[in-house]
Motif scaffolding. Structure first.
Motif, PDB file in Angstrom:
ATOM      1  N   HIS A   1       0.852  -1.189   0.000  1.00 42.90           N
ATOM      2  CA  HIS A   1       0.000   0.000   0.000  1.00 42.90           C
ATOM      3  C   HIS A   1       0.885   1.234   0.000  1.00 42.90           C
ATOM      4  CE1 HIS A   1      -2.993   2.966   1.371  1.00 42.90           C
ATOM      5  NE2 HIS A   1      -3.891   2.125   0.914  1.00 42.90           N
TER       6      HIS A   1
ATOM      7  N   TYR B   1      -6.600   0.393   5.098  1.00 41.24           N
ATOM      8  CA  TYR B   1      -5.935  -0.806   4.572  1.00 41.24           C
ATOM      9  C   TYR B   1      -5.514  -1.731   5.718  1.00 41.24           C
ATOM     10  CZ  TYR B   1      -2.179  -3.621   2.513  1.00 41.24           C
ATOM     11  OH  TYR B   1      -1.367  -4.653   2.127  1.00 41.24           O
TER      12      TYR B   1
ATOM     13  N   ALA C   1      -7.265  -4.280   1.956  1.00 50.24           N
ATOM     14  CA  ALA C   1      -6.302  -5.368   1.772  1.00 50.24           C
ATOM     15  C   ALA C   1      -6.966  -6.514   1.028  1.00 50.24           C
ATOM     16  CB  ALA C   1      -5.784  -5.843   3.131  1.00 50.24           C
TER      17      ALA C   1
END
Length: 402
Positions: A86, A146, A351
């Motif tokens: 990320h 995330y 995710a």
């Protein structure tokens, strides 16, 4: 050069690749290796990758195998750094070649080198505009969404753990206290988490179980700090920290203290009833507009079950300009073509899967932990570039080890 590469036969490769653009290295390439940060669990240095001449950050994790708890914590952090994919979360670029397992005592991880952190920005004389605050806050929440979608609680969100570059790109770092979210409320979790100024009230009150909301509280404290250029709840002790929180939010109802320990609940109830004084948030700065204070008040909620989530916070209209600025000229997920800008379908991706920590259940001794970590690093390096190791002949080596 602190690092050196090794071929299969173990011969040292002492110099980085030449700069194709010029025979004279730039000043950045000539900059000596130097320490850039110290933490509770290690030291971080700026070093040169000899394979390409790139400046990177090298984190040393010492005393890994002192006890089983330390083994599990370091292995968890190592696996997380390799798991993350990320733009707003720091991840591992490489792990240095480990020695034979009998001599294996320290771990060295290479990550991207960032220029500063948000704490240094806040305490500096550099002006912070509303645009700065919006794009910083947007990236913090984007990275946090995330992490939470992977089932990970950071548990130490603070300005010093938010790395930034001069172009305002931000990455969440330092996962030494991070852990997987515990779905079973009967399972007790440690309260020795989060730097005090950013610690959520449920942790201050001794709750044995908590969730992603503790990270959102920390972000709310940072948001207020960005607006006012000072720490919002700066107390000398956890009890005084709790008092400062109730001074602002008012005395919480009993329902908000359901998970608190008896002593903390009694402390709150012994004191005089306090009305909320949220209007003082408008006095943080000129940037404390109605929209800003509204979002801040949704984050700074005493009851964690009523605190806004990271996903919902990202949908708040205050962050619309931060999202636009980030995806127009800063992100890696969108790109420009001659006809205009091509935007990603998902501005704040979750995710792809949950982070697994099932391996911890089968780790029962320090030696077993050492074997697990050694095998993980070795397997992680297979098929990668020439592996790196520490160069003991380097002038910086003795200083780094010390």
């Amino acid at each position: 050069i602190l690092l050196c590469g090794f071929t299969g036969g173990g011969a040292a490769i002492p110099q980085p690749h030449s700069n194709p653009a010029s025979e004279v290295p730039s000043s950045a390439e000539m900059e000596p290796d130097r320490p850039i940060g110290y933490g509770a669990f290690g030291v971080v240095w700026s070093v040169t990758d000899p394979r390409d001449g790139r400046k990177v950050a090298l984190k040393k994790m010492p005393n890994v195998f002192q006890n089983l708890v330390s083994c599990k914590r370091v292995f968890r952090e190592l696996r997380m750094l390799c798991f993350f994919k990320h733009d707003n979360v720091l991840s591992a670029l490489d792990i240095l070649q480990p020695p034979q397992i009998d001599c294996f005592e320290e771990i060295y991880v290479i990550t991207e080198l960032m220029q500063s952190d948000l704490h240094k920005v806040i305490v500096s004389p550099q002006p912070l505009t509303t645009d700065h605050i919006k794009v910083f806050l947007y990236q913090i929440l984007r990275g946090l969404k995330y992490l939470h979608s992977a089932g990970i609680l950071h548990r130490d969100i603070k300005p010093g753990n938010l790395l930034v570059n001069s172009n305002c790109l931000l990455k969440i770092c330092d996962f030494g206290l991070a852990r997987v979210e515990e779905p079973d409320p009967s399972r007790h979790m440690t309260q020795e988490v989060v730097t005090q100024y950013y610690r959520a009230p449920e942790v201050l009150m001794g709750s044995r179980h908590y969730g992603p909301a503790i990270d959102i509280w920390s972000v709310g404290c940072i948001f207020a700090e960005l607006l006012g250029r000072r720490i919002l709840f700066q107390a000398q002790s956890p009890i005084q920290q709790l008092d400062l929180i109730t001074d602002l939010l008012g005395t919480p109802p009993l329902s908000a203290m359901a998970s608190a320990c008896e002593g903390a609940r009694a402390h709150i109830l012994r004191g005089p009833h306090k009305p909320p004084s949220l209007s003082v948030l408008y006095m943080l700065s000129d940037g404390a507009t109605h929209e800003a204070v509204h979002l801040l008040c949704r984050m700074l909620v005493f009851d964690p079950s009523k605190r806004i989530s990271g996903s919902d916070a990202l949908s708040h209209p205050y962050l619309d300009e931060g999202r636009l600025r980030y995806h127009t000229c800063m992100c890696q997920c969108c790109y420009s073509v001659p006809s205009g800008r091509v935007y990603t379908r998902d501005f704040e991706p979750a995710a792809e899967r949950l982070f697994s920590h099932s391996y911890e259940e089968s780790m029962h001794s320090v030696w077993q932990g050492k074997e697990f970590i050694h095998r993980f690093i070795t397997e992680h390096q297979q098929g990668k570039r020439v592996p790196l190791c520490i160069n003991p002949q380097s002038a910086a080596f003795k200083t780094f080890i010390r």
